[in-house]
Motif scaffolding. Structure first.
Motif, PDB file in Angstrom:
ATOM      1  N   PRO A  24       0.674  -1.119  -0.100  1.00 30.19           N
ATOM      2  CA  PRO A  24       0.012  -0.117  -0.151  1.00 30.19           C
ATOM      3  C   PRO A  24       0.802   1.338  -0.092  1.00 30.19           C
ATOM      4  N   SER A  25       0.110   2.277  -0.450  1.00 35.13           N
ATOM      5  CA  SER A  25       1.265   3.683  -0.235  1.00 35.13           C
ATOM      6  C   SER A  25       1.293   4.156   0.983  1.00 35.13           C
ATOM      7  N   SER A  26       0.598   3.414   2.026  1.00 32.41           N
ATOM      8  CA  SER A  26       1.169   3.861   3.375  1.00 32.41           C
ATOM      9  C   SER A  26       2.024   2.928   3.982  1.00 32.41           C
ATOM     10  N   ILE A  27       2.839   1.968   3.334  1.00 33.70           N
ATOM     11  CA  ILE A  27       3.560   1.011   3.566  1.00 33.70           C
ATOM     12  C   ILE A  27       4.489   1.476   4.902  1.00 33.70           C
ATOM     13  N   TYR A  28       5.129   2.802   4.870  1.00 36.88           N
ATOM     14  CA  TYR A  28       6.069   3.034   5.845  1.00 36.88           C
ATOM     15  C   TYR A  28       5.459   3.489   7.264  1.00 36.88           C
ATOM     16  N   CYS A  29       4.035   3.615   7.248  1.00 38.63           N
ATOM     17  CA  CYS A  29       3.599   4.192   8.589  1.00 38.63           C
ATOM     18  C   CYS A  29       2.249   2.921   9.016  1.00 38.63           C
ATOM     19  N   SER A  30       2.123   2.172   7.916  1.00 42.60           N
ATOM     20  CA  SER A  30       0.758   1.426   8.517  1.00 42.60           C
ATOM     21  C   SER A  30       1.367  -0.091   9.072  1.00 42.60           C
ATOM     22  N   THR A  31       0.164  -0.313   9.634  1.00 48.16           N
ATOM     23  CA  THR A  31       0.644  -2.131  10.439  1.00 48.16           C
ATOM     24  C   THR A  31       0.089  -2.991   9.675  1.00 48.16           C
ATOM     25  N   LEU A  32       0.241  -4.028  10.005  1.00 51.42           N
ATOM     26  CA  LEU A  32      -0.298  -5.335   9.523  1.00 51.42           C
ATOM     27  C   LEU A  32      -1.751  -5.438   9.921  1.00 51.42           C
ATOM     28  N   GLY A  33      -1.929  -5.028  11.269  1.00 52.04           N
ATOM     29  CA  GLY A  33      -3.200  -5.148  11.800  1.00 52.04           C
ATOM     30  C   GLY A  33      -4.172  -4.085  11.406  1.00 52.04           C
ATOM     31  N   GLY A  34      -3.667  -2.861  10.789  1.00 49.06           N
ATOM     32  CA  GLY A  34      -4.621  -2.034  10.023  1.00 49.06           C
ATOM     33  C   GLY A  34      -4.868  -2.586   8.914  1.00 49.06           C
ATOM     34  N   TRP A  35      -4.044  -3.145   8.089  1.00 49.57           N
ATOM     35  CA  TRP A  35      -4.334  -3.713   6.749  1.00 49.57           C
ATOM     36  C   TRP A  35      -5.521  -4.900   6.887  1.00 49.57           C
ATOM     37  N   LEU A  36      -5.200  -5.714   7.961  1.00 50.09           N
ATOM     38  CA  LEU A  36      -6.376  -6.686   8.141  1.00 50.09           C
ATOM     39  C   LEU A  36      -7.787  -6.023   8.590  1.00 50.09           C
ATOM     40  N   ALA A  37      -7.769  -4.997   9.418  1.00 51.61           N
ATOM     41  CA  ALA A  37      -8.857  -4.542  10.018  1.00 51.61           C
ATOM     42  C   ALA A  37      -9.753  -3.653   8.722  1.00 51.61           C
ATOM     43  N   ALA A  38      -8.959  -3.317   7.891  1.00 46.83           N
ATOM     44  CA  ALA A  38      -9.818  -2.561   6.590  1.00 46.83           C
ATOM     45  C   ALA A  38      -9.676  -3.053   5.507  1.00 46.83           C
ATOM     46  N   ARG A  39      -9.251  -4.633   5.469  1.00 50.01           N
ATOM     47  CA  ARG A  39      -9.120  -5.527   4.136  1.00 50.01           C
ATOM     48  C   ARG A  39      -8.291  -4.389   2.876  1.00 50.01           C
ATOM     49  N   SER A  40      -7.138  -4.186   3.399  1.00 51.21           N
ATOM     50  CA  SER A  40      -6.264  -3.425   2.541  1.00 51.21           C
ATOM     51  C   SER A  40      -6.055  -3.896   1.181  1.00 51.21           C
ATOM     52  N   ALA A  41      -5.658  -2.929   0.197  1.00 52.37           N
ATOM     53  CA  ALA A  41      -5.290  -3.356  -1.029  1.00 52.37           C
ATOM     54  C   ALA A  41      -3.841  -2.875  -1.361  1.00 52.37           C
ATOM     55  N   GLY A  42      -2.892  -3.612  -1.652  1.00 51.12           N
ATOM     56  CA  GLY A  42      -1.447  -3.022  -2.028  1.00 51.12           C
ATOM     57  C   GLY A  42      -1.482  -2.447  -3.342  1.00 51.12           C
ATOM     58  N   GLN A  43      -0.511  -1.860  -3.949  1.00 54.69           N
ATOM     59  CA  GLN A  43      -0.313  -1.608  -5.395  1.00 54.69           C
ATOM     60  C   GLN A  43      -0.333  -2.509  -6.091  1.00 54.69           C
ATOM     61  N   LEU A  44      -0.102  -3.884  -5.921  1.00 52.80           N
ATOM     62  CA  LEU A  44       0.058  -5.064  -6.947  1.00 52.80           C
ATOM     63  C   LEU A  44      -1.060  -5.878  -6.475  1.00 52.80           C
ATOM     64  N   SER A  45      -2.234  -5.361  -6.209  1.00 53.37           N
ATOM     65  CA  SER A  45      -3.333  -6.326  -5.847  1.00 53.37           C
ATOM     66  C   SER A  45      -3.790  -7.273  -7.080  1.00 53.37           C
TER      67      SER A  45
END
Length: 414
Positions: free
Chosen positions: A41-62
């Motif tokens: 994700p664009s926020s990779i430098y400041c976001s956490t694994l837990g945040g990704w899971l809580a929001a169903r995050s998508a990375g740039q290579l999804s």
């Protein structure tokens, strides 16, 4: 921040990581061991694994690796009463990867995610870049859909509309990325005047957008085994040529790759120079995508300058990422404009049959629209939340939960 990597017979490896680890730290440690989660994700430098899971995050290579929920094998959860349990324990006989989906995306309202088991990939052997220019958004989207439905899957695919191409994603730019680096440099009063001039043109730009010169830039990356990545880029190039696109070589796509996190640092300078800026991401199936784009672009354009690009594309549909910019003449007027733009945008999204979020979650800004879109799911969400959080204390205000302390003043009117 514990992280364990073990080999598995049916996968390259299983990753066991605690939820508080930062994304960049996680990926660096995996890279040292020759693997990748594939989640950027664009926020990779400041976001956490837990945040990704809580929001169903998508990375740039999804498009290639899937979203974060596609990588989950099991979760360790803590309820509001302090009970620790694994997703694999929730439904006897049901695979943990399936029961984990009950909690993923609930934004902390059901349980606290403290640990996750994830499937990882080998590091890609090769990466290929391809760029093209299309006359219209519609032609570009048709080409993405046709490519994916033919079974050719890029790691990343991004299509910029006419205005975004002209102002931000210029095909031959090689010096940084983003609106602030191009339109707001140098700093100081000159930057403020440039921004003011740009925003004065916003009503005209909204009308003339499709007629602007330069067309719509598309950038793609392909990765994996060398022959697979190369074949994907070659097939895509051949198909684009047949659809009368202009091939631009690897340059613009490689430039995007090298500066793909810059956008995370471009909003603050806009605020510093008298502007107001934010992003809104939505999604739809292919048949609804163009009407959704047109309707939302027109709605946002009534109040602000609006740019858009399409990314996170799949066989079934695609996400649209809108950026809106407005002059912030005073705090009160800025807040009122901000609330108005969000309301207009989300109303337009619902009217066009889109979904109000693809990967940013619901939070507070989208909660009213979420109540309209998912009104049939409230009972299921309430049942789930009650089971994990009978006291109702986990993350008040999200996904329909009462705020507890009254509405957030930053979201008045939304």
């Amino acid at each position: 921040e514990q992280l364990n990597l073990t080999t598995a017979s049916r996968r390259l490896a299983d990753l066991l990581a605690q939820a508080g680890i930062l994304g960049e730290t996680l990926e660096r440690r995996l890279d040292a061991q020759g693997v990748t989660l594939g989640h950027f994700p664009s926020s990779i430098y400041c976001s956490t694994l837990g945040g990704w899971l809580a929001a169903r995050s998508a990375g740039q290579l999804s498009t290639y690796y899937g979203k974060i929920e596609d990588r989950v094998l099991d979760l360790v959860l803590v309820t509001s009463e302090g009970e620790t349990l694994a997703a694999s324990e929730l439904v006897p006989g049901c695979p943990a990867a399936e029961t984990a989906q009950l909690v993923l995306g609930t934004e902390g309202t059901a349980a606290v995610i403290v640990e996750a088991e994830l499937a990882v990939h080998p590091k890609p052997e090769s990466r290929e870049f391809l760029s093209a220019r299309f006359r219209t958004v519609e032609r570009g989207l048709d080409s993405i859909r046709d490519l994916l439905q033919a079974g050719v899957v890029p790691a990343a695919v991004r299509l910029y509309d006419h205005l975004d191409t002209l102002l931000v994603a210029r095909p031959h730019r090689h010096e940084g990325a983003g609106l602030s680096s191009h339109w707001l440099a140098p700093s100081g009063q000159a930057a403020r005047h440039r921004l003011a001039f740009l925003l004065e043109l916003s009503p005209l730009a909204s009308v003339l957008g499709p007629r602007l010169p330069g067309g719509c830039l598309m950038v793609l990356t392909f990765e994996g085994p060398r022959e697979v990545a190369l074949a994907g880029a070659q097939v895509a190039a051949g198909r684009f040529e047949r659809s009368r696109a202009v091939l631009l070589g690897p340059g613009p796509a490689r430039d995007w790759w090298e500066h793909r996190y810059d956008v995370s640092y471009k909003q603050s300078p806009v605020y510093d120079r008298g502007g107001l800026v934010d992003t809104i991401e939505v999604a739809a199936t292919w048949d609804r995508l163009v009407p959704l784009y047109r309707r939302m672009r027109a709605a946002i354009g009534r109040r602000a300058l609006v740019l858009a690009h399409f990314s996170h594309a799949y066989q079934e549909g695609c996400s649209i990422y809108f950026t809106f910019i407005h002059r912030a003449e005073s705090f009160e007027r800025a807040r009122a404009t901000y609330a108005r733009v969000w309301r207009l945008a989300l109303d337009a999204c619902l009217a066009a049959g889109g979904t109000i979020t693809h990967h940013h979650g619901v939070g507070l800004l989208k909660r009213a629209a979420y109540a309209v879109e998912r009104k049939g799911a409230w009972q299921a969400l309430e049942t789930l939340s009650t089971a994990f959080d009978p006291a109702g204390i986990l993350n008040p205000g999200k996904l329909g939960k009462p705020l507890g302390r009254g509405p957030n003043p930053a979201c008045d009117g939304l």
